[in-house]
Structures are given as structure tokens and as C-alpha cells.
Design an enzyme around this catalytic site. Structure first.
Site, PDB file in Angstrom:
ATOM      1  CD  GLN A 154      -3.175  -0.756   0.021  1.00  0.00           C
ATOM      2  OE1 GLN A 154      -3.086   0.214  -0.729  1.00  0.00           O
ATOM      3  NE2 GLN A 154      -4.244  -1.559   0.009  1.00  0.00           N
ATOM      4  CB  SER A 155       0.560   4.535   1.606  1.00  0.00           C
ATOM      5  OG  SER A 155      -0.640   4.827   0.925  1.00  0.00           O
ATOM      6  CG  LEU A 156       4.817   0.515   3.777  1.00  0.00           C
ATOM      7  CD1 LEU A 156       5.451  -0.826   4.165  1.00  0.00           C
ATOM      8  CD2 LEU A 156       5.181   1.579   4.785  1.00  0.00           C
ATOM      9  CE  LYS A 185       0.358   7.967  -0.742  1.00  0.00           C
ATOM     10  NZ  LYS A 185      -0.391   6.712  -0.790  1.00  0.00           N
TER      11      LYS A 185
END
Length: 399
Positions: free
Chosen positions: A116-118, A120
Site C-alpha cells: 500500500q502506501s509504503l 510512497k
């Protein structure tokens, strides 16, 4: 503790009934799908090079016995925290060596897991490498990199605005309407089906080009929006002419000595889902965390520029507040990392449903937790896991 539960290996587990494009990334189906993204979505590989082994420390940390006080003064046991928070994998590294490695829910050391947003934080490291090489000036605007976005609300936002999520573009992250805000993005990247008769954009580029609304001037304050990272990814691709998956491979995964290939989910045009599409193994995420714990270096060579890593640790709390401050005493956000306390020595990468990288550079500690929570966000559970990893870092470093 090194080991796993008694569940069968992820590859032996059948696709659950009821898994569709509408349901795949939601509980309880995420317990299976986060380890099988390439069976659900189109992906692009992030190739490894020559692996750099991670060795085990002589003394292992026993999570079944490790007790710690949380910030409310309660005495908790690490193993119970892991067992009750839908953990798929947990890794703790101290001084570059494994002190604890734990798998559950059928996950194994070679199993890629959706981050997921890791994703980013990985993309921001890529931006830093390119910036310090002179290939990606941060003061340039979105329209300067991608002229097709000249009529978008993002047109005059800078790369620094995107990295720190301080653009003024109106694109709500938590909209419940499936055809507004992040719901539109799910459709554009191909993670959700297009509602019948709906003219929603069918790719990331088309969606960005269609955005017109603003809620404030660029740079006025922080607001978490995954779209910022998608725009950043488009600008990186335009600046380099290369696919994001290939850039992450050549500039990060190979130099840091990744043990396994990773992958990015891609949208209908083949563009990597930059904000949350990376799947990677637990140890390789640990290797990535070590870069930020060790001023950007791996095996004696610089991978991420030291100046970039040090700058990531310094955020502006004046831009930060509201609901984001819950559980963060003096919080900030910088270059796609969270800072719980600007006077501390910890930065974290976070992803919905319980993905976490905890980096304490003063204590040379990295903790990685991959999960499949039943809720996308859970402040209490996030804070509990952060307290656990902070306590481990203190215990291993002697205070």
C-alpha cells in the site's frame, strides 16, 4: 523469534470465493489477496540484482517474552500485539542484523506482500536519487514536466509540494462516494470496475489531466492525498523516459542488495501505481528501511544521497495538524514519510490496513510490519505498534 504459524504456504492456499475486482482489497479477502496481487492485477517486475545477505544477530529478541509499556502506561507483550493485529510478517533489524523475524497467515520469507502506501516512501527515495543526480529539479512545476497537465489544477504545483503533500488541489482522500476523490483513482488505476454508464477517467494520466478544483494555495498546509504521489510518479517518468519499475530496480532494489524481485501493479496504460502498488518481501523492505537508518548507505556505498535522507527527517509542524496529529505529539510530514515527533529520531512509512516501516536512525533500528487489518485505518493499533517498535529499539540500544 524466527518462524511461522502452521498455515500452509501462501502459494498453496486457494483463491477465496467471492474475490472480484470490487472486493479483492477489502477484508477479509485481503488476508489472501495482499500476498497474491499478481494473480489479480497486471503488474510490472522490479528486478533484483546480486543479493546482499541479512545475517541473524547472535542474540534474538523473543517477542513472546518481550514486555513493554505503551504511552498510556499499560504493560503489553509484543507477541500478543502481533497476534491480535492481523500480522502477516514482522521483522526487526538492529545494527543491520535480524533480531526478530516472524511470519503468519501463510506468508513466507519469499512471499511478496502488497505494501500500500509504503510505496510512497520508496518513490520519494527514487525522487531523491534523481534530484541529487541533477535529473529532477524539485522547483520545477508539474506542467513543466508534463505539458499535457497544463490545464490541470496541479499544473503549477512543484515537486516539493507533491513530496510533502502540500498542494492546494481539491482531491479528498477519504471520500465515501466511489466516483469522487480517491474512489475515482481506484477506477483510474484499474483497482475497481467502472460503474455502468460512468465516464470516469480510465488511467492515471487521464484523471490528473481532468482535475480542476483547488481548496487552498499550494504550500499552505499538509493534507494527505495519494494523488500527489501519482502526479509525482508521472513527472519522474516524464523526466527520465523510463518506467518506474525499472528505475526502482536499477537505482534502489539492485544497489541495496534486494533478495527478491518486487513488482508494481500497473494501470490500464501500463503506468505503475506509484502511491500504493508495490509488492515486496519483508526482508527487502527491511533493507530499504536500513537505507534511511544509515544515511542512505548499503554495503559501504551510497544508494540514497545522505543529504536527502537527512532532509527527510526535518519536517514543518506548522503545516501539520487536525486529525493527522492524533498519536503524534509534534508531528510533521516530509518527502512521503511521517514524523511523529520532530525532536525525536524516528520516521515512519505507513500504508493502510497495517503496513509499517519504523526507522530509528540514532539507535540503528528498523522494524517492518506487514498486516491485513479489518479496517483501513486504526489510530490505536498504529500507535500500539509504534510503541512496541520504539521499545524494542530502546532495549536493543541500551536506552
Amino acid at each position: 523469534m524466527t518462524g511461522s504459524d502452521a498455515a500452509p504456504p501462501a502459494g498453496d492456499r486457494p483463491r477465496p470465493a467471492g474475490l472480484t475486482l470490487e472486493t479483492w482489497d477489502r477484508p477479509p479477502l485481503n488476508r489472501w489477496s495482499y500476498q497474491h496481487v499478481d494473480e489479480i492485477l497486471p503488474t510490472a517486475p522490479v528486478r533484483r540484482g546480486v543479493p546482499a545477505p541479512l545475517t541473524e544477530a547472535p542474540a534474538q529478541l523473543d517477542v513472546r517474552a518481550f514486555a513493554f509499556p505503551d504511552r498510556h502506561g499499560r504493560r503489553l507483550i509484543a507477541g500478543e500485539v502481533l497476534d491480535t493485529s492481523w500480522t502477516d510478517g514482522f521483522l526487526a533489524l538492529h545494527r543491520g542484523r535480524i533480531v526478530c523475524e516472524h511470519y503468519a497467515n501463510g506468508m513466507r520469507a519469499a512471499t511478496p506482500h502488497l505494501t500500500q502506501s509504503l510505496s510512497k516512501s520508496v518513490l520519494a527515495a527514487l525522487a531523491g536519487i534523481l534530484h541529487h543526480a541533477g535529473a529532477f529539479p524539485l522547483e520545477r512545476t508539474v506542467a513543466a514536466y508534463v505539458p499535457a497537465f497544463r490545464d490541470s489544477a496541479y499544473a503549477d504545483a512543484s515537486m516539493r509540494h507533491l513530496l510533502d503533500m502540500t498542494s492546494g488541489v481539491d482531491f479528498p482522500e477519504d471520500a465515501t462516494d466511489p466516483v469522487s476523490g480517491v474512489g475515482l483513482m481506484d477506477i483510474a488505476v484499474g483497482w475497481k470496475a467502472v460503474p455502468a454508464g460512468n465516464p470516469s477517467p480510465r488511467s492515471v494520466h487521464a484523471l490528473i489531466a481532468s482535475l480542476r478544483g483547488r481548496s487552498r494555495p499550494h504550500g499552505a498546509r499538509f493534507e494527505y492525498r495519494s494523488m500527489e504521489t501519482e502526479v509525482l510518479g508521472c513527472c519522474i517518468k516524464a523526466a527520465t523516459g523510463a518506467r518506474l519499475a525499472d528505475l526502482v530496480s536499477s537505482l534502489l532494489w539492485q544497489p541495496m542488495g534486494a533478495e527478491h524481485d518486487a513488482s508494481f501493479a500497473v494501470d490500464p496504460e501500463g503506468f505503475a501505481v506509484a502511491d500504493g502498488g508495490l509488492s515486496a518481501t519483508l526482508r527487502d523492505l527491511g533493507r530499504f528501511g536500513l537505507l534511511y537508518a544509515r544515511d542512505g548507505a548499503a554495503a559501504g556505498r551510497t544508494v540514497v544521497p545522505e543529504a536527502w535522507v537527512r532532509d527527510t527527517r526535518i519536517g514543518d509542524p506548522a503545516l501539520f495538524g487536525g486529525a493527522y496529529a492524533e498519536g503524534r505529539r509534534r508531528g510533521a510530514y516530509r518527502s512521503q514519510f511521517w514524523i511523529d515527533d520532530i525532536e525525536g529520531s524516528v520516521i515512519t512509512g505507513l500504508g493502510v490496513f497495517g503496513q509499517m516501516i519504523h526507522i530509528d536512525w540514532q539507535r540503528d533500528f528498523v522494524g517492518v510490519k506487514l498486516s491485513t487489518w479489518p479496517q483501513a485505518r486504526d489510530v490505536a493499533r498504529r500507535v500500539e505498534a509504534c510503541d512496541m517498535m520504539a521499545a524494542m529499539a530502546r532495549a536493543l540500544a541500551g536506552g
